[in-house]
Design an enzyme around this catalytic site. Structure first.
Site, short mmCIF file in Angstrom:
data_model
loop_
_atom_site.label_atom_id
_atom_site.label_comp_id
_atom_site.label_asym_id
_atom_site.label_seq_id
_atom_site.Cartn_x
_atom_site.Cartn_y
_atom_site.Cartn_z
CG HIS A 167 -0.24 -0.37 2.70
ND1 HIS A 167 0.21 -1.52 2.97
CD2 HIS A 167 0.05 0.56 3.29
CE1 HIS A 167 0.57 -1.52 4.08
NE2 HIS A 167 0.73 -0.07 4.60
CG HIS A 169 0.77 5.16 4.17
ND1 HIS A 169 0.18 5.13 5.63
CD2 HIS A 169 1.84 4.04 4.09
CE1 HIS A 169 0.41 4.02 5.91
NE2 HIS A 169 1.32 3.46 5.24
#
Ligand code: 5GP
Length: 181
Positions: A167, A169
């Site tokens: 992922h 951010h």
């Protein structure tokens, strides 16, 4: 060929987006308990909080490649609610449950395909990596932070990665510091 093209896209995107930073080990932009420098050059920090965070990160890392669904798989499957900012057939972007900035959005691949962490990426992942980075730009645009935002990837236990589903951010809405801290 597609992978090479995607990495070229990724490089040129990074070059032209002067105020967006891609940082693999960014202690300032994860939780404050995670002010965790590499073990070989430790700085002053809150030992008990950091040890807890480090222990949790190492426990998560130990199960990283089990293939079990992650919390993000459940969010992607809409089994767990989230505040979605952007979605297409490959990528989902949703607000972080514990924001570190006024804008804090996570950008994840819908199909993990071995991408538990950036450090596990292979050449065949080039296309999705480019798509994730471009999705981060779309998120920044939608959130009105194109004037300055930061893209962070925590990869592995030394970076306090806690969810082993790659992922990005996307952080913004406040002045970011450089160097991180
Ligand atoms: P990491 O530490 O792995 O780089 O980042 C994981 C992020 O996922 C953290 O910032 C954490 O707040 C976020 N997170 C963990 N669980 C959930 C959840 O159930 N929903 C959302 N929206 N974010 C989550």
């Amino acid at each position: 060929m597609a992978a090479i093209a995607s990495f070229s896209l990724l490089r040129s995107f990074a070059a032209t987006t002067a105020r967006a930073f891609l940082t693999v080990k960014p202690p300032s932009t994860v939780s404050s308990a995670c002010l965790l420098p590499l073990r070989s050059r430790r700085l002053q920090f809150n030992a008990s909080a950091t040890n807890n965070e480090e222990a949790a990160a190492r426990e998560s890392a130990a199960n990283a490649d089990s293939g079990a669904p992650t919390i993000f798989d459940k969010i992607i499957a809409k089994e767990i609610p989230s505040s979605i900012v952007y979605e297409d057939d490959k990528v989902l972007a949703f607000r972080d449950i514990n924001p570190e900035a006024p804008v804090h959005v996570l950008v994840v691949p819908k199909f993990r395909d071995g991408l538990t962490q950036l450090g596990k990426s292979e050449a065949r992942h080039g296309e999705i990596l480019g798509q994730l980075l471009y999705a981060a730009k779309i998120v920044a645009e939608k959130e009105g932070i194109l004037d300055g935002f930061r893209v962070v990837i925590n990869s592995g236990p030394d970076a306090c990665q806690s969810v082993y589903h790659l992922h990005l951010h996307v952080l913004g809405g406040r002045q970011m510091k450089w160097p991180p801290g």
